[in-house]
Design an enzyme around this catalytic site. Sequence first.
Site, short mmCIF file in Angstrom:
data_model
loop_
_atom_site.label_atom_id
_atom_site.label_comp_id
_atom_site.label_asym_id
_atom_site.label_seq_id
_atom_site.Cartn_x
_atom_site.Cartn_y
_atom_site.Cartn_z
N THR A 1 0.78 -1.15 0.07
CA THR A 1 0.11 -0.05 -0.09
C THR A 1 0.80 1.05 -0.08
OG1 THR A 1 -0.24 -0.04 2.30
CG2 THR A 1 -1.94 -1.19 1.33
N ASP B 1 1.06 -4.59 18.45
CA ASP B 1 0.97 -3.99 17.09
C ASP B 1 1.55 -2.45 17.42
OD1 ASP B 1 0.70 -3.87 14.63
OD2 ASP B 1 -1.49 -3.21 14.55
#
Length: 409
Positions: free
Chosen positions: A235, A375
């Site tokens: 992306t 994360d």
Amino acid sequence: MCRSRPRKYETITAAHPWHEACHIKGANSEAVGTLSGALRKNKAEATRMNANRLRRNVGAAMVLVAAGVLIGSSNGAWAETIVDDAALTDPNQTDNWLAYGRDHSEQRFSPLTQITADNVGKLGLTWSLPLPEDGALVATPLVVDGIMYFTGSYSKTRAVDTKTGKLIWEYDPETLKHAGDRARMMWSWSRGATFYKGKVIIATADGRLIALDSKTGLPIWTTQTFDPSIPLHITGAPKAFRDLVLIGNGGSEQGGGRGFITAYHVETGKEAWKFYIVPGNPADGFEDEAQKMAAETWTGEWWKLGGGGQTWNGVTYDAEYDQILVGTGNGGPWNHKIRSPEGGDNLFLSSIVALDATSGKYKWHYQTTPGDTWDYTSTMDIVLVDLELTEGEGKKRSSCMHRRMGSST
């Protein structure tokens, strides 16, 4: 701290060249006129208009704001800007928006001053370009000599005349066709392209790096950057520097395996170097001493799960020290106790890693989240600045600013 070339440190207040060419309403026509006329006279800037208001006004149209760029000369002829490292390291160039962060510093700061807090409310719509097939327009548009280059959904790429809104060319990489069943785990958005020495270089979600001729939009070369059988995707925007173009990928959550980032030659698309974010199986040997060092921070048989660390964003070229600063991703799987059962920092997950720009060899690292299991990645943008780090010291140090995901650091 990261190091950068000396530069004037200023508060970032200027607008970003984003969505829609504008004109200034209710102003003296000789002094201001249309925005493009003002730009021809003063190389002035436009500003981003309120996105919600624009959507109500133009529906599905994409609004393209030419902020801080030279739209065109008074005689209609455009100069031929050579977009190389000299241009990309010049903080004072104001005619174009040449890179994802405007220049190599990634500061996104425009030094232009015509648009101010006092007159920004007078900006109005001059043209719009309907893009009904695009559902994700998150790219930073590039502007070179009055032409805007941007990517839409699935990396469809367009060149638009910023003065008229005319579509010059459009290139569709047919990402979904190439992705096949893998499209189910891919994102539709693209963060943009990179422009270097006459080439517009894009990356597709299915893993291709494609160089396009900036004048025609025709492909010059195409390179597959990872094995299509691995659940990876792209992306991020490619990063061009020193006749190389760098691209990473994402997919730690989908079992993407061992993270890496790769540099390719701008002219040919051939691989120049690759750096792995996490070490592989020690029994197979290590690519370099950095991988051997990193392996000492892992436990168990992490290589069977891959390790993660995919670098899907956050790449900056530091021209002064000729190094690449790479922000790395989370572990794969997330749970620290599964991938490294006896603990360990798990290098180079969730870190800023400095690599020699020519060879791709390790220089240094700073891990923002040792043993990450939340994360808290370091994949956000890395901005080069000069800061006075010690109050009263009287000098500024070459530094970088970076926000770890999940925090404000």
